[in-house]
Scaffold this motif. Structure first.
Motif: not given
Length: 409
Positions: A80-87
């Motif tokens: 899933r895509h978590v926009s605020w999670l660091p790379q």
């Protein structure tokens, strides 16, 4: 006055409580959609069905996950895509355990976030909330840490539309031209390429992204289909499709199903005669008398004979011309069978092109006096998918094909 003692309420036994709890859980009826089933694995309301889905998803992701060093055993990688999670962090799922004293707990999925591999040799850090990740990183996390979300098919759609499969354009056309144009452009592309980057013109002329709902709509309309191998060149349109594309007619689907028989459509429609004023008998007598006085007896006799001969010849010429123009010859029947009837054996009759094909086949049956019962059932059979027609539909199609071959000889 002495107070009467109230009867003591009977205490519910543990068996009655368990029966009540089971009854409340079994009364829950989740929606059958794949999205709703996916959500049941995260909530207690899903009951036993939600726990079963959670375990299936966890085992499936664990089998597909590569072996990572010092990864938590009770977690699996989630895409899933978590926009605020660091790379360098990874979104994960944890399968919860049963808590003593809390009935119904455990066995569900829980979102979590696993950190990068530490340099000191300790285990990876795992958190369940954004504020804890920010505290560990030492800075505030924005919503653009991972950039724009990549467009991919949802997991519940990948089984129905495999990403590595190809899109093939069929010979079915739509009344709206921009839908035909986008289906032509998608021919030969992969499903994942179409969802990721394909853009097309819409009714207002603006360029918009093509999504999974548009793909469902085009497949349901029979304009495109999913194949495993890359298709060849775009197939050419048949004669009926060219006619339907050149003269598109917008009509209500409910009205198209209740269409008139083809025999009525094959007859030429004559314009209604203009209403004349009804004159009185005195006026008619006066006009007839004036005409008789103006012509000689010989001229009146010739005029009556000419009108009687014209009245006897006109119906014959009309009937002969209409029958010769409406009934196709044996050479035309073979081409109609190849271009109109044969394609409908492999696909349903949908859209304007499908209704035009049904009209032509019914008209031929009426002209050559095919079985009336067969002609009544034929439109319903042709509008269904080939797999849904059943033995009765196959028998009707076979009988029509035999009658068509007999008429073409």
């Amino acid at each position: 006055m002495a107070k009467t003692a109230r009867p003591a309420k009977a205490k519910q036994t543990s068996a009655a409580k368990a029966k009540k709890t089971v009854k409340s859980k079994t009364s829950f009826k989740p929606r059958p959609a794949a999205k709703q089933l996916h959500k049941l694995a995260f909530t207690v309301a899903g009951g036993a069905r939600g726990k079963k889905l959670a375990k299936e998803q966890f085992e499936k992701k664990k089998a597909a996950m590569p072996r990572l060093p010092r990864w938590p055993e009770d977690c699996v990688v989630d895409k899933r895509h978590v926009s605020w999670l660091p790379q360098d962090w990874t979104a994960a799922l944890r399968l919860t355990e049963r808590v003593p004293g809390r009935p119904g707990s455990g066995g569900l999925l829980l979102n979590c976030y696993v950190g990068p591999l530490p340099a000191d040799g300790t285990a990876r850090k795992r958190f369940f909330h954004k504020k804890d990740v920010e505290k560990c990183v030492g800075r505030k996390l924005d919503l653009d840490e991972r950039g724009e979300k990549a467009r991919v098919l949802s997991e519940h759609l990948q089984e129905k539309f495999p990403p590595e499969s190809f899109i093939k354009r069929t010979q079915v056309n739509c009344v709206t031209q921009y839908i035909n144009d986008r289906c032509d452009k998608m021919h030969g592309m992969k499903v994942k390429e179409v969802i990721a980057s394909f853009k097309c013109k819409w009714r207002d002329g603006a360029m918009r992204q093509y999504n999974s709902s548009d793909l469902k709509y085009d497949i349901a309309g029979g304009r495109v289909e999913i194949v495993k191998k890359r298709p060849g060149r775009l197939p050419q349109r048949s004669a009926v499709q060219k006619l339907a594309a050149s003269k598109p007619v917008k009509s209500d689907p409910a009205k198209r199903r209740q269409s008139a028989p083809a025999s009525k459509a094959s007859k030429p429609v004559e314009p209604a005669p203009a209403k004349r004023r009804q004159s009185s008998p005195a006026a008619k007598a006066g006009s007839t008398k004036a005409t008789a006085e103006a012509m000689s007896p010989t001229q009146a006799l010739k005029r009556r004979r000419a009108s009687a001969a014209a009245a006897s010849e006109v119906p014959q010429s009309r009937s002969s011309s209409s029958s010769s123009s409406s009934v196709p010859g044996s050479g035309e029947l073979s081409s109609i069978k190849k271009l109109v009837f044969a394609p409908l054996l492999k696909r349903p009759a949908v859209g304007v092109e499908g209704e035009a094909a049904i009209f032509s086949l019914i008209g031929i049956g009426k002209s050559y006096k095919f079985d009336e019962t067969m002609l009544d059932i034929l439109p319903k059979v042709l509008r269904k998918q080939p797999k849904e027609r059943g033995p009765l539909g196959d028998m009707v199609l076979k009988e029509y094909e035999q009658a068509l071959d007999k008429a073409s000889k």
